[in-house]
Motif scaffolding. Structure first.
Motif, short mmCIF file in Angstrom:
data_model
loop_
_atom_site.label_atom_id
_atom_site.label_comp_id
_atom_site.label_asym_id
_atom_site.label_seq_id
_atom_site.Cartn_x
_atom_site.Cartn_y
_atom_site.Cartn_z
N ASN A 87 106.63 14.38 36.21
CA ASN A 87 105.49 15.04 35.87
C ASN A 87 104.28 14.15 35.89
OD1 ASN A 87 103.35 16.66 34.77
ND2 ASN A 87 104.18 17.01 32.82
N ALA A 88 103.55 14.13 36.89
CA ALA A 88 102.44 13.25 37.05
C ALA A 88 101.10 14.26 37.19
CB ALA A 88 102.68 12.47 38.44
N THR A 89 101.15 15.34 36.51
CA THR A 89 100.09 16.15 36.41
C THR A 89 99.14 15.95 35.40
OG1 THR A 89 101.24 17.81 34.94
CG2 THR A 89 101.46 18.15 37.35
N GLY A 90 99.64 15.05 34.33
CA GLY A 90 98.87 14.99 33.00
C GLY A 90 98.87 15.97 32.22
N VAL A 91 99.55 17.05 32.51
CA VAL A 91 99.70 18.35 31.66
C VAL A 91 101.28 18.24 30.88
CG1 VAL A 91 99.85 20.85 31.30
CG2 VAL A 91 98.41 19.69 33.00
N VAL A 92 100.89 17.86 29.47
CA VAL A 92 102.07 17.61 28.71
C VAL A 92 103.01 18.68 28.65
CG1 VAL A 92 102.80 16.59 26.31
CG2 VAL A 92 100.82 15.92 27.23
N ILE A 93 102.51 19.94 28.06
CA ILE A 93 103.47 20.79 28.07
C ILE A 93 103.37 21.94 29.07
CG2 ILE A 93 104.41 23.00 26.56
CD1 ILE A 93 102.99 21.16 24.12
N HIS A 94 104.12 21.56 30.22
CA HIS A 94 103.70 22.38 31.42
C HIS A 94 104.86 23.25 31.83
CE1 HIS A 94 102.97 22.87 35.49
NE2 HIS A 94 102.01 21.79 35.86
N THR A 95 104.60 24.52 31.48
CA THR A 95 105.48 25.74 31.52
C THR A 95 106.33 25.65 32.83
OG1 THR A 95 104.39 26.59 29.85
CG2 THR A 95 106.03 27.89 31.34
N LEU A 97 106.86 23.11 34.58
CA LEU A 97 107.92 21.71 34.91
C LEU A 97 108.87 21.78 33.72
CD1 LEU A 97 105.44 19.35 36.40
CD2 LEU A 97 106.82 21.00 37.42
N GLY A 98 108.94 22.81 32.88
CA GLY A 98 110.19 22.95 31.77
C GLY A 98 109.62 22.55 30.36
N ARG A 99 108.32 22.48 30.31
CA ARG A 99 107.46 22.12 29.00
C ARG A 99 108.11 20.92 28.55
NH1 ARG A 99 107.27 28.13 25.64
NH2 ARG A 99 105.74 29.20 27.27
N ALA A 100 108.71 21.02 27.02
CA ALA A 100 108.93 19.61 26.46
C ALA A 100 110.06 18.84 26.89
CB ALA A 100 109.14 20.00 25.12
N PRO A 101 109.99 17.62 27.25
CA PRO A 101 111.17 16.96 27.43
C PRO A 101 111.78 16.59 26.07
CG PRO A 101 109.01 15.70 28.21
CD PRO A 101 108.54 16.91 27.48
N LEU A 102 112.91 16.55 26.04
CA LEU A 102 113.81 16.46 24.55
C LEU A 102 113.93 15.19 24.19
CD1 LEU A 102 116.64 19.12 25.04
CD2 LEU A 102 114.52 19.58 24.00
N PRO A 103 113.99 15.22 22.64
CA PRO A 103 114.04 13.89 22.34
C PRO A 103 115.47 13.29 22.55
CG PRO A 103 113.06 15.34 20.65
CD PRO A 103 113.59 16.01 21.79
N GLU A 104 115.65 12.06 22.42
CA GLU A 104 116.93 11.32 22.83
C GLU A 104 118.28 12.17 21.85
OE1 GLU A 104 118.29 9.72 25.19
OE2 GLU A 104 116.32 9.27 26.07
N ALA A 105 117.73 12.08 20.78
CA ALA A 105 118.70 12.77 19.50
C ALA A 105 119.09 14.03 20.02
CB ALA A 105 118.09 12.63 18.16
N GLY A 295 109.69 26.68 20.15
CA GLY A 295 110.41 25.51 19.91
C GLY A 295 110.03 24.38 20.97
N ASP A 296 109.31 24.87 22.04
CA ASP A 296 109.31 23.74 23.37
C ASP A 296 107.86 23.57 23.48
OD1 ASP A 296 109.13 26.50 24.31
OD2 ASP A 296 110.28 25.80 26.01
N LYS A 297 107.01 24.05 22.66
CA LYS A 297 105.53 23.66 22.85
C LYS A 297 105.34 22.27 21.95
CE LYS A 297 103.90 28.13 24.15
NZ LYS A 297 102.85 29.10 23.85
#
Ligand SMILES: *Cc1c(COP(=O)(O)O)cnc(C)c1O
Length: 461
Positions: A87-95, A97-105, A295-297
């Motif tokens: 995601n090189a759009t600069g939109v963090v929560i991009h619906t 593009l799948g919204r939130a990348p998950l934490p490693e945990a 949950g994903d915003k």
């Protein structure tokens, strides 16, 4: 020879499937027999359709060219349709593009429960059937101060469920300033109707007062609904009623106050240098009986609709048939639990939740990253430029995040270059501004910088 005869001769000249299968290149391709036959049939169908469509000049009919095309079809078909993108759009929560990348945990938790069996609905201490939300309900209650919590597939489902259960057959009062479309056609008035409740609109687009709500209450009223302005703002000559005043009114008149919080920040965003967003804890403390959020915003976990509130408002949701239809799967539950665990220590959450990490990133960090990428792009005409990034996803709509981008002048045109970058694996998604391709560095991780350079290298060939 007439045209018709010429055409039928050409059609007859198309080789048989077996002829292509017998070519040495087919044997050497390593593509399995079944998949190669499918691809060859598709390619012969295309050739036939093109000939019939009068496109004879552009149709390859010799066996080697047809096989090449079939192998290309098989290769394209081997890649999953749903795949990774940068995601090189600069939109963090991009619906898109799948919204939130998950934490490693959260990723580790998903793998742990998905690879084998789990205690999804099994109480290990008692050796009998347990609740599938046993892991997340206590966490949600502890983190928000709620008495009870449930979770479903997404926030739209949570709002539909809450209104069906709490207001079905009765009336829901909403301000005209909050009768919004959230996105993807999700409109608050439709959700209310779908839940079997009657919508009672009060106030005007820009101004709604407490008396407007109070005057609209009838014996059929069940719920006062407040919708968070997560993807729009009403500015200028405005008035809206706060949750605390609405909560008092609801209690006086024996009604429930439901808040659709949408973006659902679990962290105090002011600590990350962003404008404050109301948290579920604050909404409950202010007087909401039930709060629903994604949950994903801004929470930065998997897609989910989280519901917290008083036991009186939340517990009835568990028994409704929609609950069964909207229930979460084990992978989402594992990811939600792992994400919520991070929030027990705000510093850990700020460090480990990618969405929070990006929102806290300084412009200087994005400039450094842009500089590193630019340095890898020998042969391209590039420039590091200041850019404006966004939280996105119906969150903090007016909040511009100062960032940096690499601007690339594409000799063959910006449109062609963004397309080549999209076709790459992983896909690289940028945008066009002022005739150049802009790759914003807020939403790109350090690990992805060399991958983007690789995509550009491939695009030059
Ligand atoms: C985003 C949003 C929703 C929908 O959330 P999903 O998790 O995408 O279903 C509902 N209400 C508000 C106010 C939102 O911002």
């Amino acid at each position: 020879m007439s045209d018709a005869e010429g055409l039928s001769a050409r059609l007859r000249a198309l080789p048989q499937v077996q002829r292509l299968l017998d070519l040495p290149a087919a044997r050497a391709s390593g593509v399995s027999h079944v998949r190669l036959v499918t691809a060859i049939r598709q390619c012969l169908d295309e050739a036939r359709a093109a000939l019939l469509g009068g496109d004879a000049g552009h149709v390859a009919v010799d066996a080697d060219a047809l096989l090449d095309r079939a192998l290309a079809i098989a290769a394209a078909d081997a890649a999953p349709v749903l795949r990774r993108a940068i995601n090189a759009t600069g939109v963090v929560i991009h619906t898109n593009l799948g919204r939130a990348p998950l934490p490693e945990a959260a990723l580790a938790a998903v793998v742990e429960v998905a690879r084998g069996y789990s205690n999804l609905e099994y109480a290990l201490d008692e050796g009998r059937r347990g609740s599938r939300t046993q892991g997340i309900e206590p966490l949600l209650c502890a983190l928000t101060g709620a008495e009870a919590a449930v979770a479903v597939n997404n926030a739209a489902a949570a709002v539909l469920l809450a209104l069906s259960v709490l207001a079905g057959g009765g009336e829901v009062i909403v301000s005209r300033g909050e009768l919004v479309e959230i996105g993807g056609g999700f409109r608050i008035p439709d959700v209310i109707r779908q839940g079997g409740a009657r919508l009672v609109e009060v106030g005007t687009t820009n101004r709604t007062r407490l008396a407007d709500y109070a005057d609209a209450i009838t014996p059929d009223t069940r719920v006062l609904l407040k919708v968070h302005q997560s993807n729009y703002r009403v500015t200028g000559f405005t008035a809206a009623v706060g949750l605390d005043a609405l909560g008092r009114l609801a209690r006086e008149r024996g009604l429930l106050l439901v808040q659709d919080l949408g973006s659902g920040a679990m962290a105090d965003l002011a600590r990350l240098g962003r404008p404050h967003e109301p948290t579920p804890r604050e909404a409950l403390a202010a007087g909401a009986d039930l709060v629903a959020f994604s949950g994903d915003k801004l929470m930065g976990g998997p897609q989910a609709g989280l519901v917290v509130g008083s036991a009186a408002a939340v517990d009835p949701l568990r028994r409704h048939p929609l609950m069964r239809a909207m229930r979460l799967d084990k992978m989402s539950l594992a990811a939600i639990e792992a994400t919520l665990r991070l929030y027990r220590d705000p510093e850990v959450a700020a460090r480990e939740v990618p969405v929070l990490r990006m929102l806290a990133e300084t412009a200087a960090t994005t400039r450094d990253r842009a500089g590193r990428l630019a340095a890898l792009l020998g042969g391209w005409d590039v420039e590091v430029v200041a850019s404006t990034a966004y939280a996105g996803g119906g969150s903090l709509p007016e909040e511009a995040v100062a960032s940096h981008a690499v601007a690339i002048a594409a000799p063959e045109g910006a449109d062609a270059l963004v397309q080549r970058l999209r076709d790459h694996r992983p896909a690289v998604i940028g945008r066009i501004a002022g005739g150049r391709v802009l790759l914003d560095m807020l939403t790109v991780s350090d690990d992805e910088v060399p991958e983007i350079a690789g995509a550009l290298e491939a695009a030059r060939r």
